[in-house]
Design an enzyme around this catalytic site. Structure first.
Site, PDB file in Angstrom:
ATOM      1  N   ILE A   1       2.998 -24.921 122.567  1.00  0.00           N
ATOM      2  CA  ILE A   1       1.659 -24.828 121.978  1.00  0.00           C
ATOM      3  C   ILE A   1       1.521 -23.441 121.366  1.00  0.00           C
ATOM      4  CG2 ILE A   1       0.548 -24.053 124.133  1.00  0.00           C
ATOM      5  CD1 ILE A   1      -1.934 -25.663 123.251  1.00  0.00           C
TER       6      ILE A   1
ATOM      7  N   ILE B   1       4.829 -21.030 125.120  1.00  0.00           N
ATOM      8  CA  ILE B   1       3.807 -20.475 124.245  1.00  0.00           C
ATOM      9  C   ILE B   1       4.471 -20.045 122.943  1.00  0.00           C
ATOM     10  CG2 ILE B   1       2.037 -18.713 123.941  1.00  0.00           C
ATOM     11  CD1 ILE B   1       1.379 -20.622 126.201  1.00  0.00           C
ATOM     12  N   LYS B   2       3.974 -20.580 121.834  1.00  0.00           N
ATOM     13  CA  LYS B   2       4.528 -20.209 120.526  1.00  0.00           C
ATOM     14  C   LYS B   2       3.802 -18.968 120.003  1.00  0.00           C
ATOM     15  CE  LYS B   2       5.989 -23.195 117.371  1.00  0.00           C
ATOM     16  NZ  LYS B   2       5.996 -24.354 116.421  1.00  0.00           N
ATOM     17  N   ILE B   3       4.582 -17.944 119.716  1.00  0.00           N
ATOM     18  CA  ILE B   3       4.052 -16.688 119.182  1.00  0.00           C
ATOM     19  C   ILE B   3       4.838 -16.356 117.916  1.00  0.00           C
ATOM     20  CG2 ILE B   3       3.703 -14.223 119.611  1.00  0.00           C
ATOM     21  CD1 ILE B   3       3.571 -14.843 122.597  1.00  0.00           C
TER      22      ILE B   3
END
EC number: 2.2.1.2
Length: 361
Positions: free
Chosen positions: A108, A139-141
């Site tokens: 996400i 976690i998409k960063i």
């Protein structure tokens, strides 16, 4: 019976689906394609959620509840996205366990509008990690200048991270450095680094789209002959750096899981190119390929796999880049344009989603 996706897995490449929706979850379609197409993970992005939430009736009941609760547009979007991602994590939990926590992952993304604000990015990463509350979450960063510190911070706190929007090898080098810093800090803080997994998402087809456009503008015979080569060559150079940095790494805590390269944007944009181009030419150990279902189906139908096409390819890839530079391709400018446009496209998709959700609320 095994299929070509299974063959890809034996070569070392995990196949993840680049799509998620409430319809896929509620209809059982996600479980079906796990069972029949051998996918072992899912990635999402603002454009995917914009498409999922902007149509159909699957979200209507929850949207009505959120309206009654007085939720803001942003709160509503993330509430629905978090519910979908949590449900997908549960669907993939058996794969997560069976793969030793390597696969069975669901990603996400943080709000793309804050990609230049590390403090806001890590704050939202913490919030998403806590609210989804599943060990197989990523976690998409984005790999922007502003978000690089947040990548290290998230890893240092024990979060698994999908670093997205990587285009250049130079940027990838910074991502690896951010990964190593985060893992070392995690170990120093007493976090069990064996629980932390990360992937570095390289966008492939967009490189060819931008470089091909420039080659066609140059128009010479030498330039036109180089179309369709930049995306794969760039990924091969990235894989060479991955091997150099992780094959015999002595600068990482014991038990560290290598940050696998992930090939994203692997649906071909040019119909003249083979539908499986960014799969068959990017197969090899310790990698992930996240594909739209259309590309997964093309692999299942066509195969076109010819073994490990990553190991030992960096030298040839550099020769290709040298030829591209010789005909006038300015890669510094190419990658700067792609990164800027990548963020802009996700922001546009996010704004479209917010507008659609505002109307539905």
């Amino acid at each position: 019976m095994s299929n070509y996706i299974d063959t890809l897995h034996t070569l070392g490449t995990s196949t993840w689906l680049d799509d998620l929706s409430r319809d896929r979850l509620q209809s059982g379609n996600l479980q079906e394609i796990i069972d029949t197409k051998s996918i072992v993970g899912v990635t999402t992005n603002p454009a995917i959620f914009a498409a999922a939430m902007g149509q159909g009736t699957a979200y209507d009941e929850d949207i009505a509840k959120l309206k009654a609760e007085g939720a803001s547009v942003d709160e509503a979007v993330y509430s629905l996205a978090i519910d979908d991602v949590r449900a997908a994590c549960d669907v993939f939990a058996p794969i997560y366990e069976a793969s030793g926590h390597k696969d069975g992952r669901v990603s996400i993304e943080v709000d793309p509008r804050i990609s230049d604000d590390a403090a806001a990015t890590i704050a939202q990463a913490r919030e998403l990690w806590a609210k989804v509350d599943r060990p197989n979450l990523m976690i998409k960063i984005p790999a922007t200048d502003g978000s690089l510190p947040a990548i290290s911070d998230a890893l240092a706190e024990g979060m698994s991270v999908n670093v997205t929007l990587i285009f250049s090898v130079a940027r990838y080098r910074q991502v690896i450095a951010a990964f190593k810093e985060g893992i070392r800090r995690a170990a120093e803080a007493g976090v069990d680094v064996r629980t932390i997994h990360s992937v570095a998402s390289f966008f492939v087809s967009r490189v060819d789209t931008e470089v091909d456009k420039r080659l066609e503008a140059i128009g010479s015979e030498e330039a036109l002959a180089l179309r369709g080569l930049a995306g794969v060559a760039n990924a091969h150079l990235a894989y060479g750096l991955f091997v150099d940095e992780f094959a015999n790494a002595t600068d990482l805590p014991e038990g560290t899981n290598v940050q696998r390269p992930l090939w994203a944007s692997t649906g071909v944009k040019n119909p003249e190119y083979p539908a499986t181009l960014y799969v068959s030419e990017l197969a090899g150990p310790n990698t992930v390929n996240t594909m739209p279902e259309k590309t997964i189906d093309a692999v299942l139908d066509l195969g076109n796999l010819h073994g490990d096409t990553l190991t030992g390819t960096a030298a040839a890839a550099q020769e290709t880049f040298d030829k591209l530079a010789a005909v006038g391709i300015d890669f510094d400018d190419v990658f700067a344009v792609l990164e800027r446009e990548g963020v802009e496209k996700f922001v546009a998709a996010w704004n479209e989603l917010l507008e659609s959700m505002s109307a539905r609320l």
